[in-house]
Structure formats: C-alpha cells, structure tokens
Write an enzyme that holds these catalytic residues in place. Structure first.
Site, mmCIF file in Angstrom:
data_model
loop_
_atom_site.group_PDB
_atom_site.id
_atom_site.type_symbol
_atom_site.label_atom_id
_atom_site.label_comp_id
_atom_site.label_asym_id
_atom_site.label_seq_id
_atom_site.Cartn_x
_atom_site.Cartn_y
_atom_site.Cartn_z
ATOM 1 N N CYS A 131 0.861 -1.257 0.007
ATOM 2 C CA CYS A 131 -0.047 0.151 -0.092
ATOM 3 C C CYS A 131 1.007 1.373 0.138
ATOM 4 C CB CYS A 131 -1.047 -0.206 1.317
ATOM 5 S SG CYS A 131 -1.941 1.498 1.346
ATOM 6 N N GLU A 194 -5.024 -4.081 -3.551
ATOM 7 C CA GLU A 194 -5.012 -2.617 -3.995
ATOM 8 C C GLU A 194 -5.723 -2.628 -5.290
ATOM 9 O OE1 GLU A 194 -4.218 0.235 -2.799
ATOM 10 O OE2 GLU A 194 -3.191 -0.657 -1.061
#
Length: 211
Positions: A131, A194
């Site tokens: 991330c 993601e």
C-alpha cells in the site's frame, strides 16, 4: 537486491495495472466523477483506520525496541492521510463516522488485520508495504501531469515525506522478514487487493455514506 526491492519488482505487472487503472487516470486528469471520489474517500478512511490498527498490532508484537519504535512512527504517519480525508469530508459533506464498508474494503482490511494479528513483524510488513510503496509510486508518476480537483490527493502521495515513510517500512521489512513463500504471497496478495479496491471504486461502491 534487497527483499523489499525484489518483492516490488516481482509485482511490477500489478503496479503497471494500477497506474493505468481508469480510477487512477481519472484522478490524474480530473475526469473522475465527484461521487466516485467521494465514495473512495469514505471507504479509504475506513481502510486507513484498519491500517493504523495493523501498525498498532505490529507495536504490540515487536520483539525489540527498534521494531517497536518504527511501527509507532509509521502509525503516527497514518494520521496525515486521515487528515486529508477529513478535509475532503468537511468540504464535500461526507460522513466518515457512518461508513458501510464495501466487500472489497472488507477483504483488504480483514487480510491486513488477520496477518498482523497472527503473523510476525516480517509477515505484517509484507502485507502492509505494498500500500505504501504503490501510493508513493502513483503519486510520483502522476505529479507531472495531474490536473483538476484531485491535485491535492496526488501531491500528498508524491511528497518526499510519504516516500520516506514507504522506505522506512521497506527497511523494516528487509530487517524482519525472510524471503519465504509466505512473505511473497502476503506481498502479492496485498498488491492484488489494491487493484480490487480501485476496481470497486471505479464501478461505484454499493453503499456510500456520502450519497
């Protein structure tokens, strides 16, 4: 090559897919509909609170002072991202206190928290590093061409300070993790989540508090 660099290189295909994702390109050129971005802000605020808890679990499970202090510093860094979301919420009337998490959001947060609760520091870093590194990558790549109402978002992640936070987490990954199949799976899984998060944002969240 460090472990963190090898893991990032091993997911270069997913990083390219994220940079070319319609949601991300819509942020860059300002064409993303406002309600899509508002939904993303609400969901991402929920995600970031879970991300902060992941760091807190890292603090709790740290076996040495250096690891503890690094996780604590990273936890403090999440507050800046949450303040960005608070700013958008205040301007656009988004109620961040009453967000119904979407399936893609829950899939990601449950993965992070389960990994941080059950794994060691290295496994936790492997799940959380993608991330940070991906957003730094996106911010830096988009900054030269970003226009429109989402420039603040791009500038936040293009900032050298954010890149330094990502590098700090990568250094902790290199120090605490071994190059094992479990670590590689955790990293790759986070990168895929993601993309799933961006997919859901592009399609419009099923339940968004701002609507």
């Amino acid at each position: 090559m460090t472990l963190s660099a090898a893991l990032w290189a091993g997911s270069a295909d997913l990083a390219r897919a994220a940079l070319a994702h319609p949601f991300v390109t819509g942020i860059a050129d300002g064409s993303l509909p406002r309600e899509r971005f508002a939904g993303y802000v609400a969901q991402d605020a929920f995600f970031l609170e879970a991300f902060a808890r992941g760091y807190a679990l890292g603090v709790a499970h740290s076996r040495d002072r250096g690891t503890l202090e690094t996780f604590a510093d990273l936890l403090a860094g999440v507050r800046d991202e949450l303040r960005l979301h608070d700013g958008y919420a205040a301007r656009w009337g988004i109620d961040l206190a009453d967000v119904e998490p979407a399936p893609a959001t829950l899939a990601y947060t449950e993965f992070l928290l389960a990994t941080a609760a059950l794994g060691g520091a290295g496994q936790t870093c492997a799940a959380m590093t993608p991330c940070m590194r991906l957003y730094a990558h996106l911010g830096q790549a988009l900054a030269p061409r970003a226009t429109g109402p989402y420039r603040e978002w791009v500038d936040t992640y293009a900032d050298p300070g954010f890149d330094q936070l990502a590098a700090t987490l990568e250094a902790l990954l290199d120090r605490t993790a071994a190059d094992t199949p479990e670590v590689r799976r955790a990293y790759r899984r986070a990168m895929r989540l993601e993309l799933d998060f961006f997919d859901a944002a592009a399609r419009r969240w099923g339940t968004v508090a701002a609507e």
